[in-house]
Scaffold this motif. Structure first.
Motif, PDB file in Angstrom:
ATOM      1  N   ASN A  97      28.417  14.910 -58.955  1.00 28.39           N
ATOM      2  CA  ASN A  97      27.191  15.231 -59.989  1.00 28.39           C
ATOM      3  C   ASN A  97      26.746  13.693 -60.711  1.00 28.39           C
ATOM      4  N   PHE A  98      25.855  12.985 -59.906  1.00 27.89           N
ATOM      5  CA  PHE A  98      25.606  11.471 -60.174  1.00 27.89           C
ATOM      6  C   PHE A  98      24.484  11.591 -61.260  1.00 27.89           C
ATOM      7  N   GLY A  99      24.011  12.749 -61.558  1.00 30.48           N
ATOM      8  CA  GLY A  99      22.586  12.747 -62.437  1.00 30.48           C
ATOM      9  C   GLY A  99      21.270  12.754 -61.263  1.00 30.48           C
ATOM     10  N   THR A 100      20.551  11.714 -61.371  1.00 32.78           N
ATOM     11  CA  THR A 100      19.234  11.749 -60.464  1.00 32.78           C
ATOM     12  C   THR A 100      19.615  10.794 -59.296  1.00 32.78           C
ATOM     13  N   VAL A 127      17.114  15.717 -57.604  1.00 35.36           N
ATOM     14  CA  VAL A 127      16.843  14.832 -56.328  1.00 35.36           C
ATOM     15  C   VAL A 127      15.344  14.384 -56.250  1.00 35.36           C
ATOM     16  N   ILE A 128      15.100  13.190 -56.033  1.00 31.74           N
ATOM     17  CA  ILE A 128      13.760  12.932 -55.850  1.00 31.74           C
ATOM     18  C   ILE A 128      13.773  12.314 -54.540  1.00 31.74           C
ATOM     19  N   MET A 129      13.004  12.891 -53.697  1.00 29.33           N
ATOM     20  CA  MET A 129      12.656  12.383 -52.361  1.00 29.33           C
ATOM     21  C   MET A 129      11.416  11.437 -52.186  1.00 29.33           C
ATOM     22  N   VAL A 130      11.813  10.358 -51.126  1.00 30.53           N
ATOM     23  CA  VAL A 130      10.766   9.555 -50.914  1.00 30.53           C
ATOM     24  C   VAL A 130      10.455   9.422 -49.215  1.00 30.53           C
ATOM     25  N   ASP A 182      20.116   7.204 -60.739  1.00 30.91           N
ATOM     26  CA  ASP A 182      21.574   7.000 -60.972  1.00 30.91           C
ATOM     27  C   ASP A 182      22.242   6.200 -59.620  1.00 30.91           C
ATOM     28  N   ARG A 183      21.344   6.864 -58.391  1.00 30.87           N
ATOM     29  CA  ARG A 183      21.903   6.458 -57.115  1.00 30.87           C
ATOM     30  C   ARG A 183      20.749   6.536 -55.864  1.00 30.87           C
ATOM     31  N   VAL A 184      20.693   5.731 -55.027  1.00 29.94           N
ATOM     32  CA  VAL A 184      19.763   5.867 -54.054  1.00 29.94           C
ATOM     33  C   VAL A 184      20.560   6.098 -52.677  1.00 29.94           C
ATOM     34  N   ILE A 185      20.013   6.997 -51.839  1.00 27.95           N
ATOM     35  CA  ILE A 185      20.727   7.216 -50.572  1.00 27.95           C
ATOM     36  C   ILE A 185      19.553   7.023 -49.586  1.00 27.95           C
ATOM     37  N   VAL A 186      19.684   6.116 -48.367  1.00 27.70           N
ATOM     38  CA  VAL A 186      18.874   5.812 -47.537  1.00 27.70           C
ATOM     39  C   VAL A 186      19.253   6.331 -46.273  1.00 27.70           C
ATOM     40  N   ASN A 187      18.408   6.869 -45.534  1.00 27.36           N
ATOM     41  CA  ASN A 187      18.636   7.094 -43.952  1.00 27.36           C
ATOM     42  C   ASN A 187      17.423   6.736 -43.248  1.00 27.36           C
ATOM     43  N   GLY A 188      17.696   6.131 -42.166  1.00 29.65           N
ATOM     44  CA  GLY A 188      16.269   5.793 -41.000  1.00 29.65           C
ATOM     45  C   GLY A 188      16.684   4.548 -40.588  1.00 29.65           C
ATOM     46  N   CYS A 189      15.535   3.867 -40.066  1.00 34.22           N
ATOM     47  CA  CYS A 189      15.832   2.628 -39.467  1.00 34.22           C
ATOM     48  C   CYS A 189      16.127   1.669 -40.309  1.00 34.22           C
ATOM     49  N   THR A 190      16.794   0.650 -39.515  1.00 32.62           N
ATOM     50  CA  THR A 190      17.391  -0.422 -40.066  1.00 32.62           C
ATOM     51  C   THR A 190      16.457  -1.287 -41.278  1.00 32.62           C
ATOM     52  N   PRO A 203      17.961  -4.253 -59.870  1.00 31.59           N
ATOM     53  CA  PRO A 203      18.299  -3.379 -61.048  1.00 31.59           C
ATOM     54  C   PRO A 203      19.635  -2.943 -61.069  1.00 31.59           C
ATOM     55  N   GLY A 204      20.445  -3.146 -59.930  1.00 30.38           N
ATOM     56  CA  GLY A 204      21.921  -2.500 -59.860  1.00 30.38           C
ATOM     57  C   GLY A 204      22.090  -1.082 -59.757  1.00 30.38           C
ATOM     58  N   ILE A 205      21.194  -0.653 -58.754  1.00 28.93           N
ATOM     59  CA  ILE A 205      21.351   0.719 -58.791  1.00 28.93           C
ATOM     60  C   ILE A 205      22.373   1.258 -57.360  1.00 28.93           C
ATOM     61  N   PRO A 206      23.223   1.678 -57.406  1.00 30.91           N
ATOM     62  CA  PRO A 206      24.256   1.929 -56.194  1.00 30.91           C
ATOM     63  C   PRO A 206      23.237   2.543 -54.980  1.00 30.91           C
ATOM     64  N   THR A 207      23.326   1.897 -53.922  1.00 21.78           N
ATOM     65  CA  THR A 207      22.677   2.406 -53.030  1.00 21.78           C
ATOM     66  C   THR A 207      23.384   2.587 -51.656  1.00 21.78           C
ATOM     67  N   VAL A 208      23.342   3.869 -51.125  1.00 27.08           N
ATOM     68  CA  VAL A 208      24.211   4.070 -49.853  1.00 27.08           C
ATOM     69  C   VAL A 208      23.308   4.275 -48.591  1.00 27.08           C
ATOM     70  N   VAL A 209      23.874   3.658 -47.762  1.00 27.67           N
ATOM     71  CA  VAL A 209      23.239   3.700 -46.524  1.00 27.67           C
ATOM     72  C   VAL A 209      24.081   4.133 -45.287  1.00 27.67           C
ATOM     73  N   ASN A 210      23.242   4.724 -44.177  1.00 27.99           N
ATOM     74  CA  ASN A 210      24.047   5.354 -43.189  1.00 27.99           C
ATOM     75  C   ASN A 210      23.736   4.734 -41.948  1.00 27.99           C
ATOM     76  N   LEU A 211      24.877   3.778 -41.697  1.00 26.72           N
ATOM     77  CA  LEU A 211      24.450   2.828 -40.561  1.00 26.72           C
ATOM     78  C   LEU A 211      24.482   3.617 -39.021  1.00 26.72           C
ATOM     79  N   ASN A 212      23.788   2.919 -38.309  1.00 23.61           N
ATOM     80  CA  ASN A 212      23.482   3.498 -36.893  1.00 23.61           C
ATOM     81  C   ASN A 212      23.578   2.503 -35.918  1.00 23.61           C
TER      82      ASN A 212
END
Ligand code: FES
Length: 285
Positions: A97-100, A127-130, A182-190, A203-212
């Protein structure tokens, strides 16, 4: 051999593939992937799992047709089989439960974020989707996300939907929110993952990427998926595939991803006269 239950193009160049894989469907978690080979001589392709049905024993993958191997996969149809589907592989997404949480998806990443968003909502997050795409017709599964997301933003390069431009306008979206995520999660192209990570660093927002990266065994044996994270060597298949986007050596990652670009071009040059065309799910030459 895993039987194909469904294979269809959902938007240009983007395919949905549902496979019979009961052992994987009973164990897979958000963020994990499988390795698929279209045929016996096929390259092993790591693909994130976008959905699964434990009761039916199926897993669904969204993949982009970009080269010889994904092209071969795109030529298969319901009733055919793939030579290999191994998994689930990699570590699951950290859910709490990270918040937003802002989830940024482009290309096949719109699909692979779906189980992550479901799990985030279940854990009580906002959850905010972009969605990011070249044009509005390349955005898919909006009907699924509307049921889950608290807010959806679209960024299209031609301005046909939402904000016009690249993901570079992410700061405008974030600055327009009452509070930064509170956190950004990104999936997609490099490019999407690297650029998003660049913009959330200050801005110091923890950001998680899913490497491929390119992979062979997917179990830490071959070293092909080597990536540098915070100056240390890691294997994306067993240490990832998720890492902090602020710690990835993106320059090295991008150059390793392009390692076989020349071979891909040569393959298409050689096969040009007989190039396969898939129509209504079947391959025609
Ligand atoms: Fe072989 Fe990761 S794919 S070590």
């Amino acid at each position: 051999m895993n039987k194909i239950i469904e294979r269809k193009m959902i938007v240009p160049n983007m395919h949905l593939l549902t496979l019979e894989a009961p052992d994987i469907a009973s164990k897979v978690k958000p963020g994990q992937f499988v390795i698929v080979r279209a045929n016996d001589e096929g390259e092993r392709i790591p693909l994130s799992v976008a959905d699964w049905d434990e009761e039916k024993g199926t897993v669904t993958i969204i993949f982009m047709e970009v080269g010889a191997s994904t092209g071969a996969l795109a030529c298969l149809a319901a009733g055919d089989s793939v030579a290999t589907c191994v998994g689930p592989l990699g570590n699951e997404t950290e859910i709490g439960n990270f918040g937003t949480v802002m989830c940024v998806g482009g290309c096949y990443g719109i699909g692979s974020l779906y189980p992550v968003v479901k799990a985030l909502k279940k854990a009580g997050n906002r959850v905010i989707m972009v969605f990011e795409a070249r044009s509005n017709y390349l955005i898919y599964w909006v009907d699924k996300y509307i049921k889950l997301a608290d807010k959806i933003f679209n960024v299209t390069r031609d301005g046909s939907l939402g904000l016009k431009g690249h993901i570079s306008c992410l700061p405008d979206i974030i600055n327009g929110l009452p509070n930064p995520p509170d956190r950004v999660i990104v999936n997609g192209c490099t490019f999407l993952m690297a650029r998003t990570s660049e913009m959330t660093r200050d801005p110091g927002i923890p950001t998680v990427v899913n490497l491929n990266p390119i992979m062979i065994d997917g179990t830490g044996m071959c070293g092909v998926c080597r990536v540098t994270i915070n100056g240390k060597m890691k294997f994306a298949c067993v240490d990832g595939p998720e890492f902090s986007g602020h710690e990835v050596d993106w320059k090295e990652f991008l150059s390793r991803r392009k390692a076989y670009l020349e071979e891909e071009v040569l393959f298409f040059r050689r096969s040009e006269p007989k190039q396969a065309v898939h129509k209504e799910g079947k391959c025609q030459t």
